[in-house]
Design a protein around this motif. Structure first.
Motif, PDB file in Angstrom:
ATOM      1  N   ASP A 185      12.111  33.782 -13.679  1.00 56.99           N
ATOM      2  CA  ASP A 185      11.017  33.998 -12.716  1.00 56.99           C
ATOM      3  C   ASP A 185      10.841  35.491 -12.425  1.00 56.99           C
ATOM      4  O   ASP A 185       9.711  35.999 -12.356  1.00 56.99           O
ATOM      5  N   LYS A 186      11.968  36.188 -12.256  1.00 56.72           N
ATOM      6  CA  LYS A 186      11.915  37.624 -11.960  1.00 56.72           C
ATOM      7  C   LYS A 186      11.283  38.389 -13.130  1.00 56.72           C
ATOM      8  O   LYS A 186      10.450  39.275 -12.934  1.00 56.72           O
ATOM      9  N   ARG A 187      11.673  37.992 -14.342  1.00 54.89           N
ATOM     10  CA  ARG A 187      11.121  38.657 -15.540  1.00 54.89           C
ATOM     11  C   ARG A 187       9.605  38.450 -15.616  1.00 54.89           C
ATOM     12  O   ARG A 187       8.852  39.383 -15.905  1.00 54.89           O
ATOM     13  N   GLU A 188       9.191  37.199 -15.386  1.00 60.85           N
ATOM     14  CA  GLU A 188       7.751  36.903 -15.440  1.00 60.85           C
ATOM     15  C   GLU A 188       6.985  37.692 -14.374  1.00 60.85           C
ATOM     16  O   GLU A 188       5.889  38.211 -14.637  1.00 60.85           O
ATOM     17  N   ALA A 189       7.563  37.792 -13.182  1.00 62.56           N
ATOM     18  CA  ALA A 189       6.902  38.548 -12.105  1.00 62.56           C
ATOM     19  C   ALA A 189       6.792  40.021 -12.491  1.00 62.56           C
ATOM     20  O   ALA A 189       5.739  40.653 -12.255  1.00 62.56           O
ATOM     21  N   ASN A 190       7.845  40.584 -13.077  1.00 59.96           N
ATOM     22  CA  ASN A 190       7.805  41.987 -13.501  1.00 59.96           C
ATOM     23  C   ASN A 190       6.752  42.211 -14.576  1.00 59.96           C
ATOM     24  O   ASN A 190       6.038  43.216 -14.566  1.00 59.96           O
ATOM     25  N   LEU A 191       6.678  41.278 -15.540  1.00 59.19           N
ATOM     26  CA  LEU A 191       5.675  41.412 -16.596  1.00 59.19           C
ATOM     27  C   LEU A 191       4.254  41.333 -16.032  1.00 59.19           C
ATOM     28  O   LEU A 191       3.369  42.102 -16.421  1.00 59.19           O
ATOM     29  N   LYS A 192       4.028  40.412 -15.092  1.00 59.36           N
ATOM     30  CA  LYS A 192       2.699  40.290 -14.459  1.00 59.36           C
ATOM     31  C   LYS A 192       2.342  41.571 -13.709  1.00 59.36           C
ATOM     32  O   LYS A 192       1.214  42.051 -13.770  1.00 59.36           O
ATOM     33  N   ALA A 193       3.350  42.125 -13.008  1.00 58.14           N
ATOM     34  CA  ALA A 193       3.106  43.351 -12.241  1.00 58.14           C
ATOM     35  C   ALA A 193       2.787  44.506 -13.175  1.00 58.14           C
ATOM     36  O   ALA A 193       1.900  45.333 -12.874  1.00 58.14           O
ATOM     37  N   ARG A 194       3.473  44.572 -14.300  1.00 57.02           N
ATOM     38  CA  ARG A 194       3.205  45.654 -15.252  1.00 57.02           C
ATOM     39  C   ARG A 194       1.789  45.542 -15.817  1.00 57.02           C
ATOM     40  O   ARG A 194       1.070  46.550 -15.956  1.00 57.02           O
TER      41      ARG A 194
END
Length: 192
Positions: A141-150
């Motif tokens: 979930d954290k990885r997906e959130a970081n990718l979305k933010a990027r």
């Protein structure tokens, strides 16, 4: 062959047993100075017993007891003889240093303890599996959130938004899906 083998072993060990003429067997020419002799107690062939589980041992002990009680009904003298023989065997085993496990009460206690240990380790294993699964889910979930933010920051950069607003988007993603800050930084308020 046995005598030759034991003589060879004594030669290797350096035995100092005196002969009839006062010399020791190692080939020395004078009388022995020390009168210390080490004996060896042999109780038969040394067999390494295979370890039986507590359940198997309990079944064996109960079977022997049942067999002895049946024999006592038929022939009491033979049963007494067999019981005395088993007591001697137990005493010899204890003298050899082996553990004799023939108490049904203790064996049942051991079985109960082993079963409880199995249940406990099973529970711990399922808890551990659940914990690992939740940790993996949190990381994903954290990885997906970081990718979305990027991706969002890239879009904002192309639109010409300010650096401050882009960094705000990236900071919210770094806090993770839970919204918590890093350990040690929980008390700091967001600067505006």
């Amino acid at each position: 062959a046995k005598k030759a083998g034991s003589a060879g072993r004594e030669q290797v060990l350096g035995s100092k047993t005196p002969n009839a003429n006062g010399t020791d067997e190692t080939g020395g020419s004078g009388p022995t100075k020390d009168n210390i002799y080490f004996g060896r107690l042999t109780t038969g062939m040394i067999k390494k017993k295979k370890g039986m589980g507590a359940k198997q041992q309990l079944a064996k002990v109960e079977g022997k007891r049942k067999e002895l009680s049946d024999l006592r009904k038929e022939d009491a003298a033979k049963a007494d003889m067999l019981e005395e023989k088993s007591k001697w065997n137990k005493a010899l085993d204890l003298a050899k240093g082996e553990k004799v496990k023939d108490d049904p009460k203790l064996l049942r206690k051991t079985i109960r303890r082993e079963e409880q240990q199995k249940k406990k380790s099973g529970r711990e294993w399922t808890d551990r599996k659940k914990q690992v699964a939740t940790q993996i889910k949190e990381r994903v979930d954290k990885r997906e959130a970081n990718l979305k933010a990027r991706v969002e920051a890239k879009k904002m950069k192309k639109q010409g938004k300010s650096k401050k607003s882009i960094q705000k988007v990236l900071l919210t993603a770094k806090k993770g899906a839970s919204g918590k800050a890093r350990p040690g930084f929980e008390g700091k308020s967001a600067r505006k």
